[in-house]
Each structure stands twice: as C-alpha cells, then as structure tokens.
Design a protein around this motif. Structure first.
Motif, mmCIF file in Angstrom:
data_model
loop_
_atom_site.group_PDB
_atom_site.id
_atom_site.type_symbol
_atom_site.label_atom_id
_atom_site.label_comp_id
_atom_site.label_asym_id
_atom_site.label_seq_id
_atom_site.Cartn_x
_atom_site.Cartn_y
_atom_site.Cartn_z
ATOM 1 N N PHE A 2 0.827 -1.199 0.000
ATOM 2 C CA PHE A 2 0.000 0.000 0.000
ATOM 3 C C PHE A 2 0.867 1.257 0.000
ATOM 4 N N ARG A 3 1.972 1.223 0.743
ATOM 5 C CA ARG A 3 2.886 2.362 0.825
ATOM 6 C C ARG A 3 3.487 2.675 -0.548
ATOM 7 N N ARG A 4 3.901 1.645 -1.266
ATOM 8 C CA ARG A 4 4.475 1.852 -2.604
ATOM 9 C C ARG A 4 3.447 2.434 -3.567
ATOM 10 N N PHE A 8 3.797 6.000 -5.413
ATOM 11 C CA PHE A 8 3.759 5.997 -6.873
ATOM 12 C C PHE A 8 2.671 6.952 -7.375
ATOM 13 N N THR A 9 1.493 6.890 -6.792
ATOM 14 C CA THR A 9 0.382 7.771 -7.174
ATOM 15 C C THR A 9 0.720 9.227 -6.870
ATOM 16 N N THR A 10 1.348 9.469 -5.741
ATOM 17 C CA THR A 10 1.754 10.828 -5.390
ATOM 18 C C THR A 10 2.769 11.362 -6.388
ATOM 19 N N GLY A 11 3.712 10.540 -6.796
ATOM 20 C CA GLY A 11 4.719 10.940 -7.777
ATOM 21 C C GLY A 11 4.108 11.234 -9.131
ATOM 22 N N VAL A 12 3.156 10.390 -9.558
ATOM 23 C CA VAL A 12 2.484 10.616 -10.841
ATOM 24 C C VAL A 12 1.709 11.932 -10.789
ATOM 25 N N GLY A 15 4.060 14.835 -10.953
ATOM 26 C CA GLY A 15 4.584 14.970 -12.307
ATOM 27 C C GLY A 15 3.578 15.614 -13.255
ATOM 28 N N VAL A 16 2.322 15.173 -13.171
ATOM 29 C CA VAL A 16 1.274 15.770 -14.008
ATOM 30 C C VAL A 16 1.100 17.239 -13.658
ATOM 31 N N TRP A 17 1.069 17.549 -12.385
ATOM 32 C CA TRP A 17 0.905 18.947 -11.939
ATOM 33 C C TRP A 17 2.068 19.812 -12.441
#
Length: 115
Positions: A2-4, A8-12, A15-17
C-alpha cells in the motif's frame, strides 16, 4: 504494498501537476503572448496617462476661471456676456459639454486692439 502504491500515485500526480504548470508558463512566454501582453499594458498605461492629463487640464481650467472671477470682483470688472473676449469664446468652442458651445465658428483676434 500500500505504501508503494501511495508514493507511486503521489509521484504521478506531482509529475502531471508540474508538467501542466511548465506547459502553461511556456505558452505565456511565446513571442505572440509576450507581444500581446506588452501591447495591453501599453494601452492601459496610455489610457491612465490620458485620464490624468484630462483631469489636470480640467482642474487648471476650473482654477483659472475661479481666479479670473476673483480678479474681476477685486477690480470691479463685470463681464458682459454679449462682449466676451475672443479667448473665452475659443475656449467655449472646444468645450462640447458647455451649453454655450459654438461649432465651426472662427474668431479673428487683432493683438493691436488691446493697446
């Protein structure tokens, strides 16, 4: 696990932002947009200067009329509206908001008449 997924979602999302922000800034910095922005600022500045100049001219004219009235009163001169001096009529000619506005009228002024 869950942590990964969270990171990963936070990084994506970050990046989009960041990509969106950079693309918007790049569009603002194109020569066309910079020229349009500069032109708009110049027009705004010109309009502000024009408004201030008109306001200043109106203040000068009002103060001049007030001072002329004070001088006429102090000297005992009473203006005859039928025999206004040419410069007063010329001023009225250019003031369209004045009810005494005179359109397309010319006045000759002989400087030797005052002597």
């Amino acid at each position: 696990m869950f942590r990964r997924t969270f990171w990963f979602t936070t990084g994506v999302a970050a990046g989009v932002w960041a990509t969106t922000k950079v693309n918007r800034k790049l569009k603002q910095l194109t020569p066309e947009n910079l020229a349009a922005t500069a032109a708009n600022k110049a027009l705004e500045t010109g309009q502000r200067l024009k408004d201030r100049a008109v306001g200043f001219a109106l203040d000068v004219r009002d103060n001049m009329a007030q001072r002329e009235a004070e001088l006429e009163e102090a000297l005992g001169i009473h203006e005859n509206p039928e025999l206004s001096p040419p410069r007063r009529l010329a001023a009225l000619e250019h003031d369209r908001s004045n009810p005494q506005y005179i359109e397309n009228t010319t006045y000759s002024y002989n400087r030797n008449e005052d002597h």
